[in-house]
Scaffold this active site. Sequence first.
Site, PDB file in Angstrom:
ATOM      1  N   SER A 196       0.827  -1.201   0.000  1.00 29.08           N
ATOM      2  CA  SER A 196       0.000   0.000   0.000  1.00 29.08           C
ATOM      3  C   SER A 196       0.870   1.264   0.000  1.00 29.08           C
ATOM      4  CB  SER A 196      -0.897   0.004   1.238  1.00 29.08           C
ATOM      5  OG  SER A 196      -0.093  -0.063   2.400  1.00 29.08           O
ATOM      6  N   TYR A 198      -4.392   0.460   3.822  1.00 27.86           N
ATOM      7  CA  TYR A 198      -5.263  -0.672   3.522  1.00 27.86           C
ATOM      8  C   TYR A 198      -5.892  -1.221   4.822  1.00 27.86           C
ATOM      9  CZ  TYR A 198      -3.611  -1.609  -1.343  1.00 27.86           C
ATOM     10  OH  TYR A 198      -3.338  -1.562  -2.683  1.00 27.86           O
ATOM     11  N   GLY A 199      -5.126  -1.131   5.906  1.00 29.35           N
ATOM     12  CA  GLY A 199      -5.470  -1.845   7.139  1.00 29.35           C
ATOM     13  C   GLY A 199      -6.876  -1.645   7.687  1.00 29.35           C
ATOM     14  N   CYS A 253       2.971  -6.986   1.464  1.00 32.63           N
ATOM     15  CA  CYS A 253       1.989  -6.328   2.331  1.00 32.63           C
ATOM     16  C   CYS A 253       1.235  -7.428   3.061  1.00 32.63           C
ATOM     17  CB  CYS A 253       1.033  -5.506   1.467  1.00 32.63           C
ATOM     18  SG  CYS A 253      -0.365  -4.813   2.367  1.00 32.63           S
ATOM     19  N   ASN A 254       1.284  -7.403   4.378  1.00 31.64           N
ATOM     20  CA  ASN A 254       0.621  -8.458   5.141  1.00 31.64           C
ATOM     21  C   ASN A 254      -0.890  -8.395   4.989  1.00 31.64           C
ATOM     22  OD1 ASN A 254       3.206  -7.569   6.392  1.00 31.64           O
ATOM     23  ND2 ASN A 254       2.919  -9.484   7.511  1.00 31.64           N
ATOM     24  N   THR A 298       4.518  -4.973   6.913  1.00 26.62           N
ATOM     25  CA  THR A 298       5.843  -4.705   6.328  1.00 26.62           C
ATOM     26  C   THR A 298       6.342  -3.294   6.628  1.00 26.62           C
ATOM     27  OG1 THR A 298       4.712  -4.250   4.228  1.00 26.62           O
ATOM     28  CG2 THR A 298       5.708  -6.431   4.501  1.00 26.62           C
TER      29      THR A 298
HETATM   30  N1  DGL Z   1       2.455  -2.668   4.735  1.00 22.82           N
HETATM   31  C1  DGL Z   1       1.045  -2.957   4.840  1.00 22.82           C
HETATM   32  C2  DGL Z   1       0.862  -4.286   5.569  1.00 22.82           C
HETATM   33  O1  DGL Z   1       1.826  -5.013   5.630  1.00 22.82           O
HETATM   34  C3  DGL Z   1       0.340  -1.783   5.433  1.00 22.82           C
HETATM   35  C4  DGL Z   1      -1.139  -1.866   5.302  1.00 22.82           C
HETATM   36  C5  DGL Z   1      -1.838  -0.542   5.366  1.00 22.82           C
HETATM   37  O2  DGL Z   1      -1.741   0.208   4.388  1.00 22.82           O
HETATM   38  O3  DGL Z   1      -2.540  -0.301   6.357  1.00 22.82           O
HETATM   39  O4  DGL Z   1      -0.170  -4.652   6.042  1.00 22.82           O
END
Ligand code: DGL
Length: 273
Positions: free
Chosen positions: A11, A42-43, A73-74, A185
């Site tokens: 994201s 995204y979260g 991205c998790n 991440t």
């Molecule tokens: N780096 C994304 C993850 O690993 C961040 C998600 C987000 O944008 O909230 O989930």
Amino acid sequence: MDGRAIGVFDSGVGGLTVLHECLVTMPHEDFVYLGDNERLPYGPRPLGEIRRFALEVGSYLAAHDVKLVVVACNSATAAALPDLQRALDVPVVGVLQPEAHAAARATRNRRVGLLATEATVASGRYEALVWSVDAGVEVHAVPCPRLVPLIEADDPFSAETVEAVREAAAPLKAAGVDTVILGCTHYPLIRPIFQRVFGRDVTLVFSADETAREVADALARKGIENDPAREGRYRFLTTGDPDAFRASGSRFLQLPIAGVERVAVAELAGAAA
Ligand code: DGL
């Protein structure tokens, strides 16, 4: 031999933690990194919406001739990994499994903490993966909605970030976990803050290096590596502000980023249509 690039997406700039390990492991490969900054974070979004975004970005990269897609991205991995693997013609590597397995192996008191976005926590994927190794491990999951926007802000190492890490860590310290999964991440970008807050006795787990190894293995298994004697190139794309991406990306990656190209969100949606 296959001269196509490897696509990596997140994201925002968090996936650069994975890209870094990929550059270390496969310096001869080309990479194209896409940060969907326009739609970050995204979260807090429902898993179905994140799945749609991930399919759009993955399809866009696949349409631009990448030979493998890394979901760095998790949240996107939790929401969409099997869907991406079904939808795309190229191999797709995600980020949850190595961390979950490493945490199950690392814990001595069988109490593991998980810090991640709301979506990743809501997916329940980490529990399922930890329990596939040891169903007796307690997993204490804490959603951290404040962290990604703070890490993407102008001063990611601010007092507010430290305070947000302390707030997230408090229930895990109270639960006596000895191992904490940094399940987003973005979080390794501020790893020293986590390590100071938790102290030396808590093992922090994140899996960017194992993800990079998994990518290298997948290329070898499929016989699609590039010439090991060459030096790889990289390109950066963002749906957000290219200057902001270049500034925070080069600071975190400690890599000169000459140009960042802008991709409109509508182009991504078109790729998945
Ligand atoms: N780096 C994304 C993850 O690993 C961040 C998600 C987000 O944008 O909230 O989930």
